[in-house]
Design an enzyme around this catalytic site. Structure first.
Site, PDB file in Angstrom:
ATOM      1  N   LYS A  39       9.073  19.616  54.027  1.00 31.53           N
ATOM      2  CA  LYS A  39       9.812  18.461  53.977  1.00 31.53           C
ATOM      3  C   LYS A  39      11.675  18.668  53.043  1.00 31.53           C
ATOM      4  O   LYS A  39      11.624  20.156  53.803  1.00 31.53           O
ATOM      5  CB  LYS A  39       9.789  18.051  52.329  1.00 31.53           C
ATOM      6  CG  LYS A  39       9.483  18.963  51.037  1.00 31.53           C
ATOM      7  CD  LYS A  39       9.172  19.151  49.690  1.00 31.53           C
ATOM      8  CE  LYS A  39       9.122  20.446  48.856  1.00 31.53           C
ATOM      9  NZ  LYS A  39       8.055  20.080  47.856  1.00 31.53           N
ATOM     10  N   ARG A 137       2.674  14.386  37.236  1.00 33.76           N
ATOM     11  CA  ARG A 137       2.364  14.017  38.795  1.00 33.76           C
ATOM     12  C   ARG A 137       2.016  13.759  38.953  1.00 33.76           C
ATOM     13  O   ARG A 137       1.214  12.704  38.831  1.00 33.76           O
ATOM     14  CB  ARG A 137       3.543  15.197  39.697  1.00 33.76           C
ATOM     15  CG  ARG A 137       5.303  14.878  40.359  1.00 33.76           C
ATOM     16  CD  ARG A 137       6.081  16.199  40.809  1.00 33.76           C
ATOM     17  NE  ARG A 137       4.984  16.236  42.087  1.00 33.76           N
ATOM     18  CZ  ARG A 137       5.891  16.816  42.671  1.00 33.76           C
ATOM     19  NH1 ARG A 137       7.034  17.190  42.124  1.00 33.76           N
ATOM     20  NH2 ARG A 137       5.042  18.200  43.718  1.00 33.76           N
ATOM     21  N   HIS A 171      -1.367  21.450  42.355  1.00 35.79           N
ATOM     22  CA  HIS A 171       0.512  21.961  42.635  1.00 35.79           C
ATOM     23  C   HIS A 171       0.285  22.383  40.897  1.00 35.79           C
ATOM     24  O   HIS A 171       0.332  21.783  40.515  1.00 35.79           O
ATOM     25  CB  HIS A 171       1.598  20.489  42.236  1.00 35.79           C
ATOM     26  CG  HIS A 171       2.374  21.113  43.469  1.00 35.79           C
ATOM     27  ND1 HIS A 171       2.625  22.396  43.833  1.00 35.79           N
ATOM     28  CD2 HIS A 171       3.515  21.062  42.997  1.00 35.79           C
ATOM     29  CE1 HIS A 171       3.397  22.947  44.886  1.00 35.79           C
ATOM     30  NE2 HIS A 171       4.744  21.768  43.670  1.00 35.79           N
ATOM     31  N   ARG A 231       0.377  27.301  50.845  1.00 34.77           N
ATOM     32  CA  ARG A 231       1.623  25.952  51.144  1.00 34.77           C
ATOM     33  C   ARG A 231       2.921  26.453  50.549  1.00 34.77           C
ATOM     34  O   ARG A 231       3.315  26.431  49.763  1.00 34.77           O
ATOM     35  CB  ARG A 231       0.978  25.080  49.729  1.00 34.77           C
ATOM     36  CG  ARG A 231      -0.468  23.985  50.437  1.00 34.77           C
ATOM     37  CD  ARG A 231       0.894  23.034  49.493  1.00 34.77           C
ATOM     38  NE  ARG A 231       1.002  22.551  47.937  1.00 34.77           N
ATOM     39  CZ  ARG A 231      -0.431  22.548  47.605  1.00 34.77           C
ATOM     40  NH1 ARG A 231      -1.596  22.622  47.234  1.00 34.77           N
ATOM     41  NH2 ARG A 231       0.505  22.468  46.417  1.00 34.77           N
ATOM     42  N   TYR A 272      42.731  18.261  41.107  1.00 36.86           N
ATOM     43  CA  TYR A 272      42.575  17.430  40.359  1.00 36.86           C
ATOM     44  C   TYR A 272      42.061  18.075  38.974  1.00 36.86           C
ATOM     45  O   TYR A 272      41.492  18.488  38.974  1.00 36.86           O
ATOM     46  CB  TYR A 272      40.975  17.182  40.740  1.00 36.86           C
ATOM     47  CG  TYR A 272      41.276  15.990  41.806  1.00 36.86           C
ATOM     48  CD1 TYR A 272      41.983  14.824  42.310  1.00 36.86           C
ATOM     49  CD2 TYR A 272      40.402  16.292  43.330  1.00 36.86           C
ATOM     50  CE1 TYR A 272      42.167  14.164  42.896  1.00 36.86           C
ATOM     51  CE2 TYR A 272      40.315  15.349  44.589  1.00 36.86           C
ATOM     52  CZ  TYR A 272      41.369  14.415  44.482  1.00 36.86           C
ATOM     53  OH  TYR A 272      41.448  13.936  45.537  1.00 36.86           O
ATOM     54  N   CYS A 319      37.174  19.948  45.247  1.00 37.32           N
ATOM     55  CA  CYS A 319      36.956  18.342  45.944  1.00 37.32           C
ATOM     56  C   CYS A 319      35.721  18.220  47.212  1.00 37.32           C
ATOM     57  O   CYS A 319      35.060  19.247  47.340  1.00 37.32           O
ATOM     58  CB  CYS A 319      38.867  18.141  46.488  1.00 37.32           C
ATOM     59  SG  CYS A 319      40.272  19.651  45.983  1.00 37.32           S
ATOM     60  N   ASP A 321      35.964  17.853  49.945  1.00 38.10           N
ATOM     61  CA  ASP A 321      36.116  17.765  51.624  1.00 38.10           C
ATOM     62  C   ASP A 321      36.803  19.540  50.777  1.00 38.10           C
ATOM     63  O   ASP A 321      36.608  20.242  52.372  1.00 38.10           O
ATOM     64  CB  ASP A 321      37.013  17.361  52.197  1.00 38.10           C
ATOM     65  CG  ASP A 321      36.358  15.790  51.809  1.00 38.10           C
ATOM     66  OD1 ASP A 321      35.078  15.628  52.434  1.00 38.10           O
ATOM     67  OD2 ASP A 321      37.208  15.098  52.115  1.00 38.10           O
TER      68      ASP A 321
HETATM   69  C1  LIG Z   1       7.509  21.519  47.656  1.00 37.00           C
HETATM   70  C2  LIG Z   1       5.510  22.423  47.516  1.00 37.00           C
HETATM   71  C3  LIG Z   1       5.139  22.793  47.737  1.00 37.00           C
HETATM   72  C4  LIG Z   1       6.066  24.370  48.637  1.00 37.00           C
HETATM   73  O1  LIG Z   1       6.963  24.745  47.042  1.00 37.00           O
HETATM   74  P1  LIG Z   1       7.982  26.119  47.016  1.00 37.00           P
HETATM   75  O2  LIG Z   1       7.710  26.784  45.292  1.00 37.00           O
HETATM   76  O3  LIG Z   1       9.104  25.510  48.426  1.00 37.00           O
HETATM   77  O4  LIG Z   1       6.833  27.275  47.541  1.00 37.00           O
HETATM   78  C5  LIG Z   1       3.925  23.026  47.166  1.00 37.00           C
HETATM   79  N1  LIG Z   1       3.559  21.994  47.201  1.00 37.00           N
HETATM   80  C6  LIG Z   1       4.061  21.148  46.750  1.00 37.00           C
HETATM   81  C7  LIG Z   1       3.014  20.173  46.744  1.00 37.00           C
HETATM   82  C8  LIG Z   1       4.915  20.615  47.052  1.00 37.00           C
HETATM   83  O5  LIG Z   1       5.464  19.635  47.098  1.00 37.00           O
END
Ligand SMILES: *Cc1c(COP(=O)(O)O)cnc(C)c1O
Length: 376
Positions: A39, A137, A171, A231, A272, A319, A321
């Site tokens: 992602k 979540r 998660h 994951r 700035y 800044c 850029d």
């Molecule tokens: C982003 C995400 C991961 C990966 O998390 P890391 O901490 O980068 O390993 C795994 N599962 C879900 C549901 C996520 O949103």
């Protein structure tokens, strides 16, 4: 990269990603599958090159956050299974099915919408059920008093027509945080995850093929939680806890160049807001990177960059850029010198800490103006 682009760039080491993949893979229990989280443009590393590498290397699954990210992979020739972690509006069910995507289902109402849409098309949508075991979540609520309701809703979702419940996942909220409280919290999330699965499977008489919960933090600290599939995101890119012990290497190096060098007397205000005033005769470099490239303005006057064998303190407000860095003590630095913002010479985690954030955010912040240069 042509010379016109030689302003600021991100060097991505595909060989390091490959080695990280292989090192992570080698540590997995046999039969455990590997889902690469790609992602947010593979945490800034480039979703397509990283996905092609993982596909070729033999990873079983990819995950992205939304349908657009998933489509980018298919358009780029990625044929392997892709799990969409976030919500997809049910009117896109046909596209999900035709592209062979796996959709997360996080509530019974959504399961019903996907089921109805798939039924209308006479097709079947592959789904993974997401449980909320404590992240608060997305996901079916199942903690405490919600246990029976959660189990009932998961069963009802799995029994809907035209949905194929291939997997179930959750998660973790604090799998990467030290401390006994956090360990107890993670273990409780895991216990609840297993308990819901057991209740669903025993009452429905089927088994989920893919039960998964281990993000990078869990893979490092709780290897026993690997289950059917892991994951990792951050770990794959070589950041996070214990990467040294695991032999993992960072895969991105953010580099800019010195555009010009100016000499100022003591007492000269810089940039700035005039938040920095020179205290000595100063040889100040103007660097070709700013917050529009992904260098957070909050780091103004709080960080140093690796250049010419030393470190140049950043001076004055960053800044859009450009930003300035003191090269007085680095006589070897010249116009055109490469300046490492983060990478092997300048630790990303320290930079993130100085910005009051985490490495994830700085990786994702590297903007699309910054060309990615791939080392093969
Ligand atoms: C982003 C995400 C991961 C990966 O998390 P890391 O901490 O980068 O390993 C795994 N599962 C879900 C549901 C996520 O949103």
């Amino acid at each position: 990269m042509n010379d016109l682009q030689k302003r600021t760039w991100a060097e991505i080491s595909l060989p390091n990603i490959r080695r990280n993949y292989e090192a992570i893979r080698a540590a997995l229990p046999s039969g455990c599958r590997f889902l690469g989280v790609v992602k947010a443009d593979a945490y800034g590393h480039g979703a397509l090159p990283v996905s092609r590498l993982l596909q070729e290397a033999g990873a079983e699954y990819l995950a992205v956050s939304c349908l657009d990210e998933a489509m980018e992979l298919r358009r780029g020739g990625i044929t392997m299974p892709v799990l969409i972690l976030g919500h997809t509006p049910p009117e896109y069910t046909g596209m999900l099915i035709d592209q062979g995507f796996t959709q997360t289902v996080s509530a019974l109402a959504k399961a019903r919408e996907y089921s109805a849409a798939a039924q209308a098309l006479g097709k079947t949508l592959r789904v993974h059920i997401k449980l909320d075991t404590g992240m608060s979540r997305l996901g079916f609520l199942c903690a405490g008093d919600y246990f029976d309701l959660g189990v009932g809703n998961v069963i009802a979702s799995c029994q809907l027509p035209n949905l194929e419940p291939e997997g179930i996942y959750t998660h973790f909220a604090v799998s990467d945080e030290p401390g006994e409280d956090n360990k107890a919290y993670t273990r409780e999330q895991f216990r609840l995850f297993r308990a819901v699965i057991e209740a669903v499977e025993s009452r429905c008489g089927f088994r989920f093929a893919l039960r998964h919960c281990a993000n990078s933090g869990a893979m490092v600290h709780y290897p026993e939680m690997a289950l059917d599939m892991v994951r990792p995101g951050l770990l794959l890119y070589g950041y996070g806890d214990d990467t040294g012990r695991l032999g993992l290497k960072p895969c991105m190096r953010l580099v800019t160049t010195v555009s010009t060098i100016k000499h100022y007397e003591a007492g000269t205000s810089v940039s700035y807001g005039r938040h920095f005033v020179t205290e000595r005769h100063t040889r100040m470099g103007v660097l070709a990177i700013g917050y529009a490239d992904g260098l957070p303005r909050i780091l103004s006057n709080k960080c140093s960059f690796a250049v010419a064998g030393g470190f140049a303190p950043q001076r004055g407000n960053i800044c859009m850029d450009m930003c300035m860095a003191d090269l007085t003590d680095l006589p070897e630095a010249h116009v055109g010198s490469e300046v490492e913002i983060f990478g092997p010479a300048n630790d990303l985690d320290s930079l993130a800490a100085a910005a009051g954030t985490i490495s994830y955010e700085l990786l994702c912040a590297v903007s699309k103006r910054v060309p990615r240069v791939y080392a093969e």
